[in-house]
Design a protein around this motif. Structure first.
Motif, mmCIF file in Angstrom:
data_model
loop_
_atom_site.group_PDB
_atom_site.id
_atom_site.type_symbol
_atom_site.label_atom_id
_atom_site.label_comp_id
_atom_site.label_asym_id
_atom_site.label_seq_id
_atom_site.Cartn_x
_atom_site.Cartn_y
_atom_site.Cartn_z
ATOM 1 N N ALA A 56 0.835 -1.210 0.000
ATOM 2 C CA ALA A 56 0.000 0.000 0.000
ATOM 3 C C ALA A 56 0.865 1.254 0.000
ATOM 4 O O ALA A 56 2.017 1.243 0.457
ATOM 5 N N GLU A 57 0.296 2.334 -0.519
ATOM 6 C CA GLU A 57 0.937 3.646 -0.440
ATOM 7 C C GLU A 57 0.013 4.584 0.318
ATOM 8 O O GLU A 57 -1.207 4.536 0.162
ATOM 9 N N PHE A 58 0.620 5.454 1.120
ATOM 10 C CA PHE A 58 -0.156 6.307 2.013
ATOM 11 C C PHE A 58 -0.129 7.756 1.534
ATOM 12 O O PHE A 58 0.922 8.274 1.128
ATOM 13 N N PHE A 59 -1.295 8.384 1.609
ATOM 14 C CA PHE A 59 -1.450 9.753 1.131
ATOM 15 C C PHE A 59 -2.123 10.600 2.216
ATOM 16 O O PHE A 59 -3.272 10.337 2.577
ATOM 17 N N PRO A 60 -1.424 11.600 2.744
ATOM 18 C CA PRO A 60 -2.069 12.478 3.730
ATOM 19 C C PRO A 60 -3.115 13.376 3.075
ATOM 20 O O PRO A 60 -2.921 13.841 1.942
ATOM 21 N N VAL A 61 -4.214 13.589 3.767
ATOM 22 C CA VAL A 61 -5.285 14.483 3.308
ATOM 23 C C VAL A 61 -5.309 15.676 4.259
ATOM 24 O O VAL A 61 -5.544 15.508 5.460
ATOM 25 N N ALA A 62 -5.055 16.858 3.726
ATOM 26 C CA ALA A 62 -4.883 18.037 4.569
ATOM 27 C C ALA A 62 -6.154 18.429 5.303
ATOM 28 O O ALA A 62 -6.129 18.798 6.480
ATOM 29 N N ASP A 63 -7.291 18.387 4.617
ATOM 30 C CA ASP A 63 -8.532 18.858 5.222
ATOM 31 C C ASP A 63 -9.720 18.343 4.408
ATOM 32 O O ASP A 63 -9.553 17.556 3.475
ATOM 33 N N GLY A 64 -10.907 18.820 4.769
ATOM 34 C CA GLY A 64 -12.122 18.380 4.091
ATOM 35 C C GLY A 64 -12.606 19.366 3.056
ATOM 36 O O GLY A 64 -13.784 19.729 3.031
ATOM 37 N N THR A 65 -11.715 19.781 2.188
ATOM 38 C CA THR A 65 -12.083 20.738 1.139
ATOM 39 C C THR A 65 -12.119 20.051 -0.222
ATOM 40 O O THR A 65 -11.538 18.986 -0.421
ATOM 41 N N VAL A 66 -12.785 20.696 -1.169
ATOM 42 C CA VAL A 66 -12.792 20.198 -2.537
ATOM 43 C C VAL A 66 -11.373 20.159 -3.081
ATOM 44 O O VAL A 66 -10.981 19.204 -3.770
ATOM 45 N N ASP A 67 -10.581 21.173 -2.766
ATOM 46 C CA ASP A 67 -9.200 21.212 -3.251
ATOM 47 C C ASP A 67 -8.395 20.014 -2.758
ATOM 48 O O ASP A 67 -7.620 19.413 -3.516
ATOM 49 N N ALA A 69 -9.593 17.107 -1.862
ATOM 50 C CA ALA A 69 -10.113 15.905 -2.518
ATOM 51 C C ALA A 69 -9.591 15.792 -3.949
ATOM 52 O O ALA A 69 -9.217 14.706 -4.413
ATOM 53 N N LEU A 70 -9.552 16.917 -4.653
ATOM 54 C CA LEU A 70 -9.030 16.914 -6.020
ATOM 55 C C LEU A 70 -7.537 16.607 -6.040
ATOM 56 O O LEU A 70 -7.052 15.903 -6.934
ATOM 57 N N ASP A 71 -6.830 17.122 -5.046
ATOM 58 C CA ASP A 71 -5.396 16.845 -4.955
ATOM 59 C C ASP A 71 -5.152 15.363 -4.712
ATOM 60 O O ASP A 71 -4.250 14.765 -5.326
ATOM 61 N N LEU A 72 -5.968 14.752 -3.845
ATOM 62 C CA LEU A 72 -5.845 13.318 -3.593
ATOM 63 C C LEU A 72 -6.112 12.529 -4.872
ATOM 64 O O LEU A 72 -5.364 11.597 -5.211
ATOM 65 N N ALA A 73 -7.160 12.910 -5.593
ATOM 66 C CA ALA A 73 -7.483 12.226 -6.841
ATOM 67 C C ALA A 73 -6.326 12.325 -7.833
ATOM 68 O O ALA A 73 -5.983 11.353 -8.520
ATOM 69 N N SER A 74 -5.700 13.494 -7.903
ATOM 70 C CA SER A 74 -4.592 13.702 -8.838
ATOM 71 C C SER A 74 -3.395 12.817 -8.490
ATOM 72 O O SER A 74 -2.768 12.221 -9.367
ATOM 73 N N LEU A 93 -12.889 10.836 5.152
ATOM 74 C CA LEU A 93 -13.727 9.896 4.407
ATOM 75 C C LEU A 93 -14.452 10.595 3.261
ATOM 76 O O LEU A 93 -14.556 10.041 2.154
ATOM 77 N N ASP A 94 -14.942 11.800 3.489
ATOM 78 C CA ASP A 94 -15.644 12.520 2.425
ATOM 79 C C ASP A 94 -14.692 12.878 1.289
ATOM 80 O O ASP A 94 -15.041 12.766 0.103
ATOM 81 N N ALA A 95 -13.485 13.324 1.628
ATOM 82 C CA ALA A 95 -12.504 13.639 0.586
ATOM 83 C C ALA A 95 -12.111 12.379 -0.181
ATOM 84 O O ALA A 95 -11.944 12.409 -1.408
ATOM 85 N N THR A 96 -12.005 11.264 0.524
ATOM 86 C CA THR A 96 -11.615 10.012 -0.122
ATOM 87 C C THR A 96 -12.720 9.493 -1.033
ATOM 88 O O THR A 96 -12.447 9.010 -2.147
ATOM 89 N N LYS A 97 -13.977 9.569 -0.580
ATOM 90 C CA LYS A 97 -15.096 9.144 -1.439
ATOM 91 C C LYS A 97 -15.122 9.969 -2.729
ATOM 92 O O LYS A 97 -15.329 9.425 -3.822
ATOM 93 N N PHE A 98 -14.929 11.263 -2.592
ATOM 94 C CA PHE A 98 -14.932 12.160 -3.745
ATOM 95 C C PHE A 98 -13.806 11.780 -4.714
ATOM 96 O O PHE A 98 -14.014 11.666 -5.928
#
Length: 354
Positions: A56-67, A69-74, A93-98
């Motif tokens: 697995a690879e781990f990705f930190p999510v800074a906050d619950g913003t659209v930005d 979530a888009l950064d995670l997707a990228s 979870l919301d950013a990850t679902k998005f």
């Protein structure tokens, strides 16, 4: 076909079996997944699962913003993963679902608190430049709730989930009203799931210190998410109670608090707008539950004045255009809203004095 989770695992130590769940359910036999974690307890949680998921690879999510979530997707799009696993609270979870929906990968939700019903829902609540928005996403393919991890979360974040589930009764009443007045289609299975989850929590004798109560609360939040999947909208779990909460977020973005707390107070208030015995009984049941578990029952408990709460109630119908609830049915003007809030305050005083 209803796209419900293939597995819901709620118990102590569940996170240690994450690798086995991914393999057994044919989500990722080799454990080649992207794992999104939050900024607070993310590293500690990553350390728990890393020994079992070496690929697995781990990705930190800074906050619950659209930005975010888009950064995670990228970042995830550049790899070759079987799924995305979100480990954290509602924002993660919301950013990850998005992000998972954006890149077309299945998502596994590993909840670290029980603050709201987004654990298994087809909705992501994300902050954007205009405030806060709801985005339709694919519901999680699997849901894991480790009660040992939940117990380490701030009690307030877990307690808020009680208000979220309890408010289902208010939302269901609004949906039934919309069917009666406007002929809006109502899904009986979605109602049954949302009502069952609410009543299981409302009538459970336990507290946050009991594993059995935490399990019932977690399952209630998951069932609420499935109810929304069945309905194809948030209707079974979102009515006047949520409109009021959304209005608070819009009017007081720097002071709004836990979503579950706000919808709990919103449900208690909305129940006073009904002039039938069922409405009053519903309000009393919700209020007693909030009091018993130490949740706010009035604006002061949320950090607002009665005047500020009145402003939120007046603004509430604008937050969900096209949604018919008891607020739209009563269609109160400013003076009518103020009178209704005063009546709510009076009923709470009498309840406390009694």
């Amino acid at each position: 076909m209803i796209p419900t989770p293939v597995v819901v695992d709620v118990r102590r130590g569940a996170i240690a079996d994450l690798a086995g769940l991914l393999a057994d359910q044919r989500i990722s036999a080799a454990g080649r997944v992207a794992i999104a974690v939050g900024p607070r307890s993310g590293e500690a949680l990553a350390a728990q699962v890393r020994p079992y998921l070496s690929e697995a690879e781990f990705f930190p999510v800074a906050d619950g913003t659209v930005d975010a979530a888009l950064d995670l997707a990228s970042r995830v799009r550049g790899g070759s993963y079987d799924a995305i696993v979100g480990i954290g609270g509602g924002k993660v979870l919301d950013a990850t679902k998005f992000a998972a929906t954006r890149v077309g990968l299945p998502m596994v939700a590993v909840a670290t608190n029980l603050a709201h019903d987004g654990i298994g829902s087809p909705v992501s609540i994300l902050d954007n430049d205009a405030g806060r928005g709801s985005y339709g996403v694919a519901a999680p393919l699997a849901v894991v709730v480790d009660l040992d991890v939940v117990r380490r979360a701030p009690a307030r974040s877990v307690r808020a989930g009680i208000g979220e589930v309890a408010s289902n009764l208010s939302a269901i009443a609004d949906w039934e009203l919309a069917q009666e007045v406007h002929g809006e289609p109502l899904d009986g299975l979605a109602v049954a799931l949302a009502r069952t989850s609410a009543e299981a929590v409302l009538h459970h004798p336990g507290t946050l210190t009991d594993d059995d109560f935490l399990r019932v609360l977690a399952e209630g939040l998951v069932l609420s998410g499935v109810a929304m999947v069945v309905a194809g909208s948030t209707r079974p779990c979102s009515g006047a109670c949520h409109e009021i909460s959304h209005a608070i977020d819009l009017l007081f973005p720097d002071r709004s608090g836990a979503h579950g707390e706000q919808v709990g107070v919103g449900a208690a208030f909305a129940s006073t707008l009904w002039d039938d015995p069922d409405g009053r009984a519903r309000g009393e049941l919700i209020t007693r539950c909030l009091v018993r578990h130490g949740l706010p029952v009035d604006p002061a408990g949320l950090g607002f004045t009665w005047e500020e709460f009145t402003a939120a109630v007046a603004r509430a119908p604008e937050t969900r255009p096209g949604r018919f609830t008891i607020l739209e049915h009563r269609d109160l003007d400013q003076a009518g809203v103020a009178a209704a809030v005063r009546e709510f305050a009076r009923q709470l005083r009498e309840s406390r004095e009694g």
